[in-house]
Motif scaffolding. Sequence first.
Motif, mmCIF file in Angstrom:
data_model
loop_
_atom_site.group_PDB
_atom_site.id
_atom_site.type_symbol
_atom_site.label_atom_id
_atom_site.label_comp_id
_atom_site.label_asym_id
_atom_site.label_seq_id
_atom_site.Cartn_x
_atom_site.Cartn_y
_atom_site.Cartn_z
ATOM 1 N N PHE A 201 13.802 -14.539 26.421
ATOM 2 C CA PHE A 201 13.484 -14.983 25.066
ATOM 3 C C PHE A 201 14.496 -16.030 24.590
ATOM 4 C CE2 PHE A 201 13.878 -14.406 20.406
ATOM 5 C CZ PHE A 201 12.593 -14.800 20.039
ATOM 6 N N MET A 202 15.774 -15.746 24.790
ATOM 7 C CA MET A 202 16.812 -16.704 24.394
ATOM 8 C C MET A 202 16.698 -17.998 25.200
ATOM 9 S SD MET A 202 19.933 -13.958 23.840
ATOM 10 C CE MET A 202 21.188 -15.181 24.089
ATOM 11 N N GLY A 203 16.364 -17.877 26.490
ATOM 12 C CA GLY A 203 16.193 -19.057 27.336
ATOM 13 C C GLY A 203 15.032 -19.918 26.881
ATOM 14 N N ILE A 204 13.938 -19.288 26.469
ATOM 15 C CA ILE A 204 12.776 -20.042 25.982
ATOM 16 C C ILE A 204 13.120 -20.770 24.692
ATOM 17 C CG2 ILE A 204 10.451 -19.770 25.010
ATOM 18 C CD1 ILE A 204 10.076 -17.526 27.158
ATOM 19 N N ILE A 205 13.853 -20.115 23.804
ATOM 20 C CA ILE A 205 14.278 -20.773 22.562
ATOM 21 C C ILE A 205 15.169 -21.974 22.883
ATOM 22 C CG2 ILE A 205 15.708 -20.502 20.483
ATOM 23 C CD1 ILE A 205 14.592 -17.642 20.287
ATOM 24 N N ALA B 143 12.992 -30.429 21.966
ATOM 25 C CA ALA B 143 12.960 -31.047 20.631
ATOM 26 C C ALA B 143 14.053 -32.106 20.483
ATOM 27 C CB ALA B 143 13.107 -29.964 19.557
ATOM 28 N N PHE B 144 15.275 -31.764 20.877
ATOM 29 C CA PHE B 144 16.371 -32.730 20.754
ATOM 30 C C PHE B 144 16.153 -33.936 21.665
ATOM 31 C CE2 PHE B 144 18.951 -29.348 18.747
ATOM 32 C CZ PHE B 144 19.494 -30.088 17.711
ATOM 33 N N LEU B 145 15.731 -33.714 22.891
ATOM 34 C CA LEU B 145 15.498 -34.838 23.806
ATOM 35 C C LEU B 145 14.308 -35.677 23.350
ATOM 36 C CD1 LEU B 145 16.220 -33.126 27.232
ATOM 37 C CD2 LEU B 145 17.674 -34.760 26.001
ATOM 38 N N GLY B 146 13.280 -35.028 22.807
ATOM 39 C CA GLY B 146 12.140 -35.773 22.265
ATOM 40 C C GLY B 146 12.539 -36.608 21.064
ATOM 41 N N PHE B 147 13.338 -36.019 20.182
ATOM 42 C CA PHE B 147 13.805 -36.751 19.016
ATOM 43 C C PHE B 147 14.715 -37.906 19.441
ATOM 44 C CE2 PHE B 147 16.135 -37.355 14.980
ATOM 45 C CZ PHE B 147 15.041 -37.542 14.155
ATOM 46 N N TYR B 148 15.547 -37.663 20.459
ATOM 47 C CA TYR B 148 16.403 -38.731 20.985
ATOM 48 C C TYR B 148 15.540 -39.881 21.503
ATOM 49 C CZ TYR B 148 19.364 -41.334 24.189
ATOM 50 O OH TYR B 148 20.020 -42.343 24.852
ATOM 51 N N GLY B 149 14.443 -39.531 22.199
ATOM 52 C CA GLY B 149 13.533 -40.562 22.713
ATOM 53 C C GLY B 149 12.885 -41.350 21.595
ATOM 54 N N LEU B 150 12.510 -40.688 20.526
ATOM 55 C CA LEU B 150 11.923 -41.384 19.366
ATOM 56 C C LEU B 150 12.919 -42.309 18.711
ATOM 57 C CD1 LEU B 150 9.871 -38.527 17.626
ATOM 58 C CD2 LEU B 150 8.964 -40.523 18.838
ATOM 59 N N PHE C 241 21.859 -36.606 19.731
ATOM 60 C CA PHE C 241 20.671 -35.838 20.099
ATOM 61 C C PHE C 241 20.598 -35.647 21.614
ATOM 62 C CE2 PHE C 241 19.279 -37.678 15.995
ATOM 63 C CZ PHE C 241 19.121 -36.489 15.316
ATOM 64 N N LEU C 242 21.023 -36.646 22.358
ATOM 65 C CA LEU C 242 21.029 -36.530 23.817
ATOM 66 C C LEU C 242 21.996 -35.432 24.252
ATOM 67 C CD1 LEU C 242 20.218 -37.506 26.636
ATOM 68 C CD2 LEU C 242 22.062 -39.197 26.482
ATOM 69 N N PHE C 243 23.182 -35.440 23.673
ATOM 70 C CA PHE C 243 24.181 -34.428 24.010
ATOM 71 C C PHE C 243 23.673 -33.020 23.684
ATOM 72 C CE2 PHE C 243 27.822 -31.782 22.662
ATOM 73 C CZ PHE C 243 28.498 -31.720 23.871
ATOM 74 N N MET C 244 23.110 -32.847 22.488
ATOM 75 C CA MET C 244 22.589 -31.533 22.090
ATOM 76 C C MET C 244 21.435 -31.110 22.998
ATOM 77 S SD MET C 244 24.443 -30.358 19.680
ATOM 78 C CE MET C 244 23.467 -29.052 19.009
ATOM 79 N N GLY C 245 20.565 -32.042 23.330
ATOM 80 C CA GLY C 245 19.439 -31.735 24.212
ATOM 81 C C GLY C 245 19.907 -31.288 25.581
#
Length: 144
Positions: free
Chosen positions: A119-123, A130-137, A2-6
């Motif tokens: 738009f693509m940058g915001i996504i 989301a990935f970094l938050g999930f990694y933190g959890l 998740f860290l890598f993806m984030g």
Amino acid sequence: MFLFMGLCFGIAAVGLLGGAVWAYFKQQQTTESRVATTGTVVELTESVTASGRATMFCPVVEFTTLTGAPIRFTSEFGSRPAGHKIGQSVNVRYDAADPQKAEIESPMNRWLVPLILAFMGIIACCLAIAFLGFYGLVASSVSS
């Protein structure tokens, strides 16, 4: 993982948002460096899209340069149904050094690329968060 993806999405977001800003200012510079005039739509040509699946109508415009030379060009931007009518007056911007490099002035010409990149940058930014938050959890639940 998740860290890598984030981090990957974060880097992509920075690149895309930076590209949107660059594209906006580049378009502004191009617009300001061109000569403004008025032209008339004299024809609508049917053009096949790159995929070959659809057709669109591109306006053919005639205008006169500041030196009095008549110029005729086909707009690169078309639509279906046709967005212009024959005989319609349109604002045109052209390169004084090469008047064939002309285009109908419209908000789409100015904003299309910067808005797509933004738009693509915001996504990508949302996915990074989301990935970094999930990694933190996951990291906090493993350590406790």
